[in-house]
Design an enzyme around this catalytic site. Structure first.
Site, mmCIF file in Angstrom:
data_model
loop_
_atom_site.group_PDB
_atom_site.id
_atom_site.type_symbol
_atom_site.label_atom_id
_atom_site.label_comp_id
_atom_site.label_asym_id
_atom_site.label_seq_id
_atom_site.Cartn_x
_atom_site.Cartn_y
_atom_site.Cartn_z
ATOM 1 N N LYS A 209 0.249 -1.853 -0.332
ATOM 2 C CA LYS A 209 -0.042 -0.100 -0.142
ATOM 3 C C LYS A 209 0.966 1.197 0.379
ATOM 4 O O LYS A 209 2.194 1.289 0.344
ATOM 5 C CB LYS A 209 -0.639 -0.120 1.007
ATOM 6 C CG LYS A 209 -0.349 0.438 2.733
ATOM 7 C CD LYS A 209 -1.007 0.646 4.081
ATOM 8 C CE LYS A 209 -0.280 1.301 5.240
ATOM 9 N NZ LYS A 209 -0.832 1.670 5.843
ATOM 10 N N ASP A 235 -3.245 -6.151 12.338
ATOM 11 C CA ASP A 235 -2.274 -4.927 13.115
ATOM 12 C C ASP A 235 -2.019 -4.382 14.086
ATOM 13 O O ASP A 235 -2.872 -5.408 15.661
ATOM 14 C CB ASP A 235 -2.858 -4.177 11.933
ATOM 15 C CG ASP A 235 -2.296 -2.585 11.993
ATOM 16 O OD1 ASP A 235 -0.820 -3.282 11.874
ATOM 17 O OD2 ASP A 235 -2.806 -1.750 10.729
ATOM 18 N N THR A 243 -6.479 1.752 6.518
ATOM 19 C CA THR A 243 -6.386 0.970 5.738
ATOM 20 C C THR A 243 -6.776 -0.603 6.287
ATOM 21 O O THR A 243 -7.048 -1.157 4.598
ATOM 22 C CB THR A 243 -4.665 0.675 6.935
ATOM 23 O OG1 THR A 243 -4.489 1.749 6.837
ATOM 24 C CG2 THR A 243 -3.752 -0.445 6.175
#
Length: 328
Positions: A209, A235, A243
């Site tokens: 990303k 995460d 995200t």
């Protein structure tokens, strides 16, 4: 002259007062977690007063004797900034009340993303917070999933850095998801995600990303096979959820059967609730390192407690035992 016999003075019995054990303090940042730790330890929270004056100034007073005690203060430093100030005042109050040792139990390290000077003339907030905690009088820090491991080096006092992974891994082991692939939402989370994949005996993938600006993420590519698999995005925190929501859509487009998301710290700022509710995600699992307000919760959110993990760490620290067994 008759001899005089001097008698010895009677021995005076002295009793040494028993040394106080450990005390558990908390601010208003995450009282539910402190209460869970208290329950796990079988130890009542030390009575303290944390109030505000009319102008908003914070007032802290300890309402019990802690002289000579091993004091543990539970307080995350997530926004609002008053949480940081309240922690500093609690440390100062404990130090002035003659605590033998003060350990800051910081489930979430606020300002941890400001850990380097990546632009001209910016502050390094993570280092500033570390300096203030030390100056206030803390002797140790106990934290969970710092944004970067090197943040431990910002402190000149001992730091025990725990991981919420055992709590989260246990949750997904019970689910017994078939053909599971653990997905890192970016390169920075790859090491964390690889650890999950190893413990869950799952596949591994990374999302490529770019972030054109803060809190905005664009998925460019997915490295790894996700077609027909259940995917678990891992995460350390969810802030605005840009995200993970974009990542979940990219995985579904590439043929993922279903998408799960897990993170240690649930900031859930701004549009996070809406984004996660609208994204193709079966379940979002987080821990209670940050107290999640009712208005930020949604149907697919599942919250696990790190109270038992922190209670074990506190017990081991107080008895001067190694806490390394809790690192994995």
């Amino acid at each position: 002259m008759a001899s005089q016999v001097l008698s010895k003075p009677a021995a005076v019995e002295t009793t040494t007062p028993a040394k106080p054990g450990y005390k558990l303090l908390c601010g208003t940042g995450n009282r539910p977690l402190a209460e869970e730790i208290s329950r796990q330890l079988g130890l009542e929270l030390t009575k303290a007063t944390c109030t505000r004056f009319a102008d908003g100034e914070i007032f802290v007073r300890l309402d019990e004797n802690i002289r000579g005690a091993d004091v543990f203060i539970v307080q995350p430093t997530n926004p609002p900034a008053e949480n940081v100030m309240e922690l500093l005042l609690l440390i100062d109050a404990a130090r002035r009340a003659s605590a033998a040792r003060i350990t800051v139990v910081m489930p979430y390290y606020g300002y941890s993303r400001q850990d380097r000077k990546d632009q001209p003339r910016v502050a390094i907030g993570a280092k500033l917070v570390a300096n203030m905690i030390q100056t206030a009088g803390a002797d140790r820090v106990l934290g969970i999933d710092f944004h970067q491991h090197q943040l431990q080096g910002f402190f000149d006092i001992p730091v025990d850095h725990l991981y919420a992974r055992p709590v989260l891994v246990n949750h997904y082991r019970k689910k017994k998801l078939a053909d599971l692939v653990v997905v890192a939402p970016d390169v920075g989370a790859a090491k964390m995600a690889r650890g999950f994949a190893k413990q869950l005996d799952a596949g591994f993938a990374i999302i490529d990303k770019r972030r054109p600006k803060a809190n905005v993420a664009e998925v460019l590519n997915v490295i790894g096979d996700v077609n027909g698999h259940a995917c678990l995005i891992v995460d350390d925190m969810i802030d605005t959820a840009g995200t993970v929501s974009e990542a979940s859509r990219a995985l579904i487009k590439l043929g993922a059967r279903e998408v799960y998301v897990c993170a240690t710290h649930a900031l859930l700022s701004g549009p996070a609730k809406q984004r996660l509710s609208e994204a193709p995600i079966v379940e979002v699992t987080v821990t209670d390192t940050i107290n999640i307000a009712p208005e930020r919760r949604f149907d697919s959110l599942h919250v696990l407690s790190v109270g038992e993990l922190l209670a074990k760490a506190i017990r081991f620290t107080h008895s001067d035992q190694s806490v390394s067994s809790l690192f994995d």
